[in-house]
Design an enzyme around this catalytic site. Structure first.
Site, short mmCIF file in Angstrom:
data_model
loop_
_atom_site.label_atom_id
_atom_site.label_comp_id
_atom_site.label_asym_id
_atom_site.label_seq_id
_atom_site.Cartn_x
_atom_site.Cartn_y
_atom_site.Cartn_z
N HIS A 110 -7.27 -43.08 9.15
CA HIS A 110 -8.22 -42.38 8.27
C HIS A 110 -9.53 -43.16 8.18
O HIS A 110 -9.96 -43.58 7.11
CB HIS A 110 -7.60 -42.18 6.88
N HIS A 132 -11.82 -40.27 12.30
CA HIS A 132 -11.12 -39.09 11.76
C HIS A 132 -12.09 -38.22 10.95
O HIS A 132 -12.10 -36.99 11.08
CB HIS A 132 -9.96 -39.52 10.87
N ASP A 173 -8.51 -30.66 9.28
CA ASP A 173 -7.83 -31.92 8.97
C ASP A 173 -6.66 -32.16 9.91
O ASP A 173 -6.32 -33.31 10.22
CB ASP A 173 -7.35 -31.86 7.51
N HIS A 184 -14.64 -35.73 3.63
CA HIS A 184 -13.36 -35.36 3.04
C HIS A 184 -12.38 -36.51 2.87
O HIS A 184 -11.49 -36.45 2.01
CB HIS A 184 -12.70 -34.24 3.86
N ASP A 185 -12.46 -37.57 3.66
CA ASP A 185 -11.52 -38.70 3.54
C ASP A 185 -12.25 -40.03 3.36
O ASP A 185 -11.68 -41.09 3.63
CB ASP A 185 -10.61 -38.79 4.78
#
EC number: 3.1.4.35
Length: 861
Positions: free
Chosen positions: A559, A563, A720, A599-600
């Site tokens: 992550h 990613h 994702d 998002h991460d």
């Protein structure tokens, strides 16, 4: 001398008053007073009605005074007064009606009924469930209580206030009435009533005087009783507030523990058999994924009762305190609607209206359906109920307290309401303590989190930006000193070609590129979407934002920035190559790609469950979707910085909409929400097949924001998980990175939490990776890409990719199973051979043919 008659003696004494007085004082006064004070009962004949002498009347008065001195029970004292009055007034019956206020409405209720000169207290005392109740606008007693004046009704048939429903009930005929209020200052305490004058047509003026004279005793008795009762209530209230206050300030962190400690401590002062507290859910606004089914018409909107501030009435916990028999406490989380404390509907009604409800005869209640049978083996039944809201400082109802069965058998009265209300009000105000503590704790957690962020993350500085915006090299000045045209010229030469790098293809691979090249590719996507010029995004801010995003991702196994970029690239591909852009505005496309990149950000390499198990501050700050909410807050924090804010030139409405789309998009990446939204998405896909033209369907989709949000949320899931759709040579490598990060979390669970990890995160079960991958593809991934390929055939390459990868993983899983099966068979053969050899050894115990193998632990020599 002849015999002297009584008439002559009486005539002589009347003519010689002074002599009579001297003679009486000398011979009889001391003896009469001594006998009167020493007697247990008045020496008056009550067997028949007759006129009383002054001595007999004095004896009655002394008897009443002695009874008042020796008897502490108010009902018995009043009963004795009424018996004497029955005789004095020559009334057939007398009754006492107590004044009270129930639920804000004044009324009169029978306390002593049908008292006569030979009556027994137990027969005349009215039980709470047998009361006759008069409102103040009904009957003679109601009129007396309302007017606060004595009433002498000569003929009931001619009186406008008379009501014959008691006569009908008791089969008794009331002909005349004498009634008077019993006062405490200016307040009515009770009404005493005599009916049907014996041997005379009606009560006279003389009877009114007698009643008022002897009513002084009743007034005194009621006043003393009332003052004693008030003193007792105030003492109890003081004790309740004192003890509950001590417990409230002992527990400042949690409202449930605070209420429980306070209510349990004051149980002895509440004077009831049982009480329960229902705590209300304080949620005012539902999450978007709970609203979608209603907006899509799949679930009916909530139509039940609401609190005065608009919340749905949902008791998330009921605490039941049992004080009769063996004391016990029962805590019922998420109680069902048919739970005995809720099934009547009274707590819901109180929570809905915010009113105090006093039910004096629960079995006869029509509006609320109380249980009429015993609740438990002890045979305890509900007789009377007092329920009230617990209201905080914001005037929000946080719970409902309900008290059952006053210990003395009487219904709860106005003083009980006042006392219980004081407790409920104090508890409601004390909610401010845990609320304040929670706010402080939230701020403290935020501080810890942001300190951690500041230590680890640093936004793009002036040196780093020169790696992309080489203004010093080209123009000899800093980026903020350049015009937008100059920056655009530099970026045109620095940014990669979209076709050459295939950033709009589903099979794109980041592996050959450096992290800086990925930053440049990300910037190029904004130009490809044509949002930079349209929304006047400062190019320096765009570069700094993307570079800061790359630094915001931690250097962890999977992550990381790669990613994050891949998710953004897949979102871009779905919009452009997958033709999903047609449903969204340019502003929404800008927000969606930005959300995908963010998002991460600041992912720790561990999942939400680990955050909760390790008691990470994030878990205390966010109740659900822990990491997703953190990623969202981090991304919004970057956007709040002026030098990084790519939304800075949006107007207020555009900015709010863009942030709203980001909120939904990032939180939607929580796989725990995936199963909630996929059925709704499938219905949208099915619906799309019913339209004849693409244009009609597109127009229909763009009309409803909820449908667009559902599609966007599913797009985020597809992005994702997109690594599972890449070519096998890419996917196999990425899968190992994912597995490695999972194993690292498993190691942490073993070492830090002292727990055994699940197989997916167990490094010792790495050989099962192919099997786990097949299960993950079948259970989670395939649905997403199958539905998207049905929705838009341009997305079919993603489905083809996952199908091919499943075959590869399945082949590896089958190969692994074959090897494991062969090893197991070989192991069994070796064990069989070893057992056979042991049976042939000297001293062995060979098993008989066809029998069981020899024992490994026992050998017979």
């Amino acid at each position: 001398m002849g015999e002297v008659t009584a008439e002559q003696v009486e005539k002589f004494l009347d003519s010689n008053i002074i002599f009579a007085k001297q003679y009486y004082n000398l011979r009889y006064r001391a003896k009469v007073i001594s006998d009167m004070l020493g007697a247990k009962e008045a020496a008056v004949d009550f067997s028949n009605y007759h006129s009383l002498s002054s001595v007999e009347e004095s004896e009655i008065i002394f008897d009443l005074l002695r009874d008042f001195q020796e008897n502490l029970q108010a009902e018995r004292c009043i009963f004795n007064v009424m018996k004497k009055l029955c005789f004095l007034l020559q009334a057939d019956r007398m009754s006492l009606f107590m004044y009270r206020v129930r639920n804000g409405i004044a009324e009169l209720a029978t306390r002593l009924f049908n008292v006569h000169k030979d009556a027994v207290l137990e027969e005349c005392l009215v039980a709470p469930d047998s009361e006759i109740v008069f409102p103040l606008d009904m009957g003679v007693v109601g009129h007396v209580a309302h007017s606060k004046k004595i009433a002498n009704v000569v003929n009931t048939e001619e009186d406008e206030h008379f009501c014959d429903f008691v006569d009908t009930l008791t089969e008794y005929q009331t002909k005349n009435i004498l009634a008077s209020p019993i006062m405490n200052g200016k307040d009515v305490v009770a009404v005493i009533m005599a009916v049907n004058k014996v041997d005379e047509p009606h009560f006279t003026k003389r009877d009114e005087e007698i009643l008022l004279k002897y009513l002084n005793f009743a007034n005194l008795i009621m006043k003393v009783y009332h003052l004693s009762y008030l003193h007792n209530c105030e003492t109890r209230r003081g004790q309740i507030l004192l003890w509950s206050g001590s417990k409230v300030f002992e527990e400042l962190t949690d409202i449930e523990r605070q209420f429980h400690k306070a209510l349990y401590t004051v149980r002895a002062f509440l004077n009831c058999d049982r009480y329960s507290v229902g705590l209300l859910d304080m949620t005012k606004q539902k999450e978007f994924f709970d609203v979608w089914p209603v907006l899509m018409g799949e679930a009916p909107p909530y139509s039940g009762p609401r609190t005065p501030d608009g919340r749905e009435i949902n008791f998330y916990k009921v605490i039941d305190y049992i004080l009769h028999g063996k004391e016990d406490i029962k805590v019922i989380p998420n109680p069902p609607p048919d739970h005995w404390a809720l099934v009547s509907g009274l707590p819901t009604y109180v929570a809905q209206n915010g009113l105090i409800c006093n039910i004096m005869n629960a079995p006869a209640e029509d509006f609320f359906a109380f249980q009429k049978e015993p609740l438990d083996e002890s045979g305890w039944m509900i007789k009377n109920v007092l329920s009230m809201p617990i209201v905080n400082k914001k005037e929000e109802i946080v719970g409902v307290a309900t008290f059952y069965n006053r210990k003395d058998g009487k219904p709860f009265d106005e003083m009980d309401e006042t006392l219980m209300e004081s407790l409920a009000q104090f508890l409601g105000w004390s909610v401010l303590n845990p609320d304040t503590y929670e706010s402080m704790n939230r701020l403290e957690n935020r501080k810890d989190i942001f300190q951690d962020m500041v230590k680890y993350h640093v936004k793009c500085d002036n040196e780093e930006i020169q790696k992309i915006l080489k203004t010093r090299e080209v123009y000899g000045k800093e980026p903020w000193e350049c015009e937008e045209e100059e920056l655009a010229e530099i970026l045109q030469g620095e940014l990669p070609d979209a076709e050459k790098y295939e950033i709009n293809k589903f099979h794109f691979s980041d592996l050959p590129l450096t992290e800086l090249e990925l930053v440049k590719c990300g910037i190029q996507m904004y130009y490809e979407l044509k949002v930079v010029d349209k929304f006047h995004i400062p190019q320096e801010a765009l570069v700094r934002f993307m570079y800061s995003l790359s630094k915001g991702y931690r250097r962890i196994t999977y992550h990381n920035w790669r990613h994050g970029f891949n998710v953004g690239q897949t979102m871009f591909s779905l919009l452009v190559t997958g033709k999903l852009k047609r449903y969204f505005t340019d502003l929404e496309a800008l927000a969606m790609v930005t959300a995908a990149f963010c998002h991460d950000i600041d992912h720790r390499g561990t999942n939400n469950l680990y955050q909760m198990k390790s008691q990470n501050p994030l878990a205390k700050l966010h109740g659900s979707s822990i990491l997703e909410r953190h990623h969202l807050e981090f991304g919004k924090t970057l956007l709040r910085d002026e030098s990084l804010n790519i939304f800075q030139n949006l107007n207020r409405r555009q900015h709010e909409h863009a942030i709203h789309m980001m909120d939904i998009a990032i939180i939607a990446t929580d796989l725990a929400l995936y199963f909630k939204k996929r059925t709704m998405f499938q219905k949208i896909v099915d619906q799309s097949k019913t339209y004849e033209t693409q244009q009609e369907w597109t127009q229909y989709m763009m009309l409803e924001q909820t449908r667009k949000e559902i599609v966007m949320a599913m797009m985020m899931t597809a992005c994702d998980l997109s690594a599972i759709t890449k070519p096998w040579e890419v996917q196999s490598k990425v899968a190992l990175l994912v597995a490695a990060e999972f194993w690292e979390q498993g190691d942490l669970e073993r070492t830090v939490l002292q727990q055994n990890p699940i197989p997916m995160m167990d490094r010792n079960k790495a050989d099962e990776l192919p099997k786990l991958q097949v299960g993950f593809i079948d259970f989670v991934c395939t649905f997403v890409y199958k539905e998207f390929s049905r929705f838009h055939e341009e997305i079919t390459p993603m489905l083809d990719g996952i199908t091919n990868n499943r075959k590869e993983w399945k082949a590896l899983a089958d190969e692994y199973d074959t090897k494991m099966k062969a090893l197991e068979e070989e192991k069994q053969k070796q064990q069989t051979a070893k057992q056979g050899a042991a049976g042939d050894q000297p001293g062995g115990n060979p098993s008989p043919a066809g029998g069981a193998p020899a024992s490994k632990s026992c050998c017979i020599q």
